[in-house]
Design a protein around this motif. Structure first.
Motif, PDB file in Angstrom:
ATOM      1  N   SER A  34       1.537  -6.257   5.897  1.00 28.54           N
ATOM      2  CA  SER A  34       2.153  -5.117   6.588  1.00 28.54           C
ATOM      3  C   SER A  34       3.197  -5.569   7.598  1.00 28.54           C
ATOM      4  O   SER A  34       3.575  -4.812   8.488  1.00 28.54           O
ATOM      5  CB  SER A  34       1.068  -4.308   7.309  1.00 28.54           C
ATOM      6  N   GLN A  35       3.666  -6.790   7.462  1.00 27.35           N
ATOM      7  CA  GLN A  35       4.585  -7.352   8.443  1.00 27.35           C
ATOM      8  C   GLN A  35       5.833  -6.491   8.625  1.00 27.35           C
ATOM      9  O   GLN A  35       6.197  -6.173   9.754  1.00 27.35           O
ATOM     10  CB  GLN A  35       4.984  -8.770   8.048  1.00 27.35           C
ATOM     11  N   ALA A  38       5.037  -3.255  10.541  1.00 23.43           N
ATOM     12  CA  ALA A  38       4.759  -3.484  11.961  1.00 23.43           C
ATOM     13  C   ALA A  38       6.031  -3.854  12.714  1.00 23.43           C
ATOM     14  O   ALA A  38       6.277  -3.351  13.809  1.00 23.43           O
ATOM     15  CB  ALA A  38       3.701  -4.569  12.128  1.00 23.43           C
ATOM     16  N   GLU A  39       6.834  -4.748  12.134  1.00 22.76           N
ATOM     17  CA  GLU A  39       8.079  -5.146  12.795  1.00 22.76           C
ATOM     18  C   GLU A  39       9.018  -3.956  12.970  1.00 22.76           C
ATOM     19  O   GLU A  39       9.635  -3.801  14.021  1.00 22.76           O
ATOM     20  CB  GLU A  39       8.766  -6.265  12.019  1.00 22.76           C
ATOM     21  N   ASP A  40       9.109  -3.116  11.939  1.00 15.67           N
ATOM     22  CA  ASP A  40       9.965  -1.931  12.050  1.00 15.67           C
ATOM     23  C   ASP A  40       9.495  -1.009  13.168  1.00 15.67           C
ATOM     24  O   ASP A  40      10.301  -0.499  13.946  1.00 15.67           O
ATOM     25  CB  ASP A  40      10.001  -1.158  10.729  1.00 15.67           C
ATOM     26  N   GLY A  55       6.017 -10.541  18.300  1.00 13.05           N
ATOM     27  CA  GLY A  55       5.415 -10.033  17.071  1.00 13.05           C
ATOM     28  C   GLY A  55       5.785 -10.898  15.878  1.00 13.05           C
ATOM     29  O   GLY A  55       4.941 -11.212  15.036  1.00 13.05           O
ATOM     30  N   LYS A  56       7.027 -11.307  15.808  1.00 13.61           N
ATOM     31  CA  LYS A  56       7.471 -12.200  14.740  1.00 13.61           C
ATOM     32  C   LYS A  56       6.721 -13.536  14.808  1.00 13.61           C
ATOM     33  O   LYS A  56       6.333 -14.090  13.778  1.00 13.61           O
ATOM     34  CB  LYS A  56       8.975 -12.439  14.825  1.00 13.61           C
ATOM     35  N   SER A  60       4.282 -15.132  12.019  1.00 13.49           N
ATOM     36  CA  SER A  60       4.530 -16.477  11.522  1.00 13.49           C
ATOM     37  C   SER A  60       3.255 -17.314  11.609  1.00 13.49           C
ATOM     38  O   SER A  60       2.901 -18.031  10.661  1.00 13.49           O
ATOM     39  CB  SER A  60       5.662 -17.121  12.331  1.00 13.49           C
ATOM     40  N   MET A  61       2.551 -17.217  12.726  1.00 13.71           N
ATOM     41  CA  MET A  61       1.306 -17.955  12.901  1.00 13.71           C
ATOM     42  C   MET A  61       0.269 -17.482  11.886  1.00 13.71           C
ATOM     43  O   MET A  61      -0.434 -18.292  11.280  1.00 13.71           O
ATOM     44  CB  MET A  61       0.774 -17.793  14.332  1.00 13.71           C
TER      45      MET A  61
END
Length: 135
Positions: A34-35, A38-40, A55-56, A60-61
């Motif tokens: 869902s990246q 969520a980022e949007d 958040g990015k 990434s982690m």
């Protein structure tokens, strides 16, 4: 997943810890997938925009953990990222996002708790990421 009951609860540290404790591997996969959503949401919600870069980094982690390239991370941190991102993308959480002016207050609180609990792990990950890019 029953992490986000519809009854009104107070967003506090205990609520956050209870939610994180319920996260399982399937939830981590859902959160990782869902990246973009969520980022949007983070980028387009004025109150949350300041969390865009962190958040990015959290995603990434999470992705480096899932693919096995970064394993020096406690489960609580992985579960915290998953819980936080699933909470953020849920439009019907404690304060529904469509309520003008206050719809993102709970998302903001959850992001803040999450960062506070995983700050050290985020720094360690960032150091690892920087070191691995130098090689």
């Amino acid at each position: 997943m029953n992490m986000f009951s519809k009854k009104k609860e107070e967003i506090n540290e205990e609520y956050f810890k209870k939610g994180v404790a319920q996260v399982n591997d399937g939830d981590v996969d859902i959160a990782a997938n869902s990246q973009k959503q969520a980022e949007d949401k983070i980028m387009n919600a004025g109150a949350l925009r300041k969390y865009t870069e962190i958040g990015k980094l959290m995603f990434s982690m999470l992705n480096d953990f899932r693919n096995g390239s970064y394993t020096n991370i406690p489960w609580f941190t992985i579960a915290s990222i998953a819980f936080t991102m699933l909470y953020v993308i849920n439009p019907f959480d404690i304060m529904p996002d469509f309520i003008p002016g206050i719809g993102y207050v709970d998302d903001f609180a959850i992001l803040t708790f999450s960062i506070r609990f995983m700050e050290t792990d985020l720094h360690k990950y960032l150091d690892w990421k920087l070191d691995s890019n130098e090689e």
